[in-house]
Enzyme design. Structure first.
Site, short mmCIF file in Angstrom:
data_model
loop_
_atom_site.label_atom_id
_atom_site.label_comp_id
_atom_site.label_asym_id
_atom_site.label_seq_id
_atom_site.Cartn_x
_atom_site.Cartn_y
_atom_site.Cartn_z
N HIS A 160 0.87 -1.18 0.00
CA HIS A 160 0.00 0.00 0.00
C HIS A 160 0.90 1.23 0.00
O HIS A 160 2.14 1.11 -0.01
CB HIS A 160 -0.94 -0.03 1.20
CG HIS A 160 -0.25 -0.28 2.51
ND1 HIS A 160 0.66 0.61 3.06
CD2 HIS A 160 -0.28 -1.33 3.35
CE1 HIS A 160 1.11 0.14 4.20
NE2 HIS A 160 0.58 -1.06 4.39
N HIS B 54 4.09 1.38 2.16
CA HIS B 54 5.29 0.72 1.64
C HIS B 54 5.93 1.55 0.53
O HIS B 54 7.15 1.67 0.44
CB HIS B 54 4.95 -0.66 1.05
CG HIS B 54 4.38 -1.63 2.04
ND1 HIS B 54 3.07 -2.04 2.01
CD2 HIS B 54 4.97 -2.30 3.06
CE1 HIS B 54 2.86 -2.91 2.97
NE2 HIS B 54 3.99 -3.09 3.63
N ARG C 123 -3.26 -5.32 6.70
CA ARG C 123 -4.37 -5.99 7.39
C ARG C 123 -5.66 -5.19 7.33
O ARG C 123 -6.72 -5.72 7.68
CB ARG C 123 -3.98 -6.28 8.84
CG ARG C 123 -2.89 -7.34 8.96
CD ARG C 123 -2.65 -7.79 10.39
NE ARG C 123 -1.86 -9.00 10.47
CZ ARG C 123 -0.55 -9.03 10.71
NH1 ARG C 123 0.13 -7.92 10.90
NH2 ARG C 123 0.10 -10.20 10.76
#
Ligand code: PAF
Length: 273
Positions: free
Chosen positions: A30, A33, A184
């Site tokens: 995402h 990163h 997550r």
């Protein structure tokens, strides 16, 4: 950008080039990163991003099996962010035999907070990161501040084991409503996603009260009560010293760290005070 799945291919591709900057990830990439990759690219060295869902850092009850594995999409995103090399080994490539030698991080840093709830987590993280550092031999490795305790543990590992690598930190990237980006977050239902920013909002309120002089104990107790009343299951909400996660006395820079589960999704976040 090139993608390698074996250590031998990666090593021969990197041979002769200047030492790269490594961005270790577990994929499910995402914007958080990608911001690490952009920070890495600004160093003017080749950027290597590793993608490996590391079984060693998951307890049997945790989400290893359902952790997002989105390699094709990750590769596209990395290409756009300025990554030069992707290292995406298979499990057999990185762990060709059971990994019996492991890194035992200092209990002072790793047995508290995340480590108290996930006892093998930091051993798993340190072991895979040490392996990745040996494989890539980077000049620097970059980690997000969202995993604040992980960053401190890895910095301490690099220092204590005299690793020839600089451990750099990059700021947490948040959605416009404050939720820290995390692979997550994809587990959240729409309703939970709407509720999820409460975690960061609670940490921000705690930071405000600490600045007003309310005690850490009071602020922690109130936050636990509020989150629980709203349906979260907090593992911890703690005010600690930034330097070593020791008890905060208010004299040194502090950080508030939290982990709490909403539905079946465990989220972590932190705010520096
Ligand atoms: O932060 C992560 O994604 C992981 O813990 C890391 C550092 C890539 C090690 O598996």
């Amino acid at each position: 950008m090139r993608v390698y799945h074996t250590i031998a291919e990666l090593r021969s591709a990197l041979a002769g080039a200047s030492r790269p900057v490594l961005v270790p990830t577990m994929g499910g990439l995402h914007e958080g990163h990608l911001s690490l990759v952009r920070v890495a690219a600004a160093a003017g060295r080749p950027v290597v991003t590793s993608i490996f869902v590391n079984r060693l850092q998951f307890a049997p009850s945790e989400d290893f099996a359902r952790y997002p594995r989105t390699l094709d999409r990750d590769v596209e995103l990395l290409e756009g962010a300025g990554c030069d090399v992707v290292f995406a080994p298979t499990e057999v490539e990185l762990y060709p035999e059971p990994q019996l030698f492991k890194v035992l991080p200092s209990a002072q840093l790793s047995a508290v907070l995340e480590g108290a709830v996930r006892p093998d987590f930091f051993t798993g993280v340190c072991t895979v990161v040490l392996k990745l550092l040996h494989i890539v031999q980077p000049h620097a490795a970059i980690f997000g501040k969202k995993d604040y305790q992980q960053l401190l543990v890895l910095r301490a590992m690099a220092r204590q084991l005299t690793l020839p690598v600089a451990i750099s930190a990059a700021e947490t990237v948040r959605a416009s409503d404050g939720l820290a980006l995390s692979s997550r977050n994809t587990y959240l239902t729409d309703e939970q996603r709407r509720q999820a920013p409460e975690l960061y909002a609670t940490l921000c309120q705690m930071a405000g009260r600490l600045r007003e002089g309310v005690s850490a104990q009071q602020v922690e107790a109130d936050a636990l009560r509020i989150l629980t009343a709203r349906g979260w299951r907090p593992d911890y909400v703690a005010v600690r010293r930034q330097a070593d996660l020791g008890s905060a006395d208010g004299q040194e820079p502090q950080v508030i760290l939290a982990a709490a589960t909403l539905g079946s999704t465990r989220l972590i976040d932190n705010v520096e005070v």
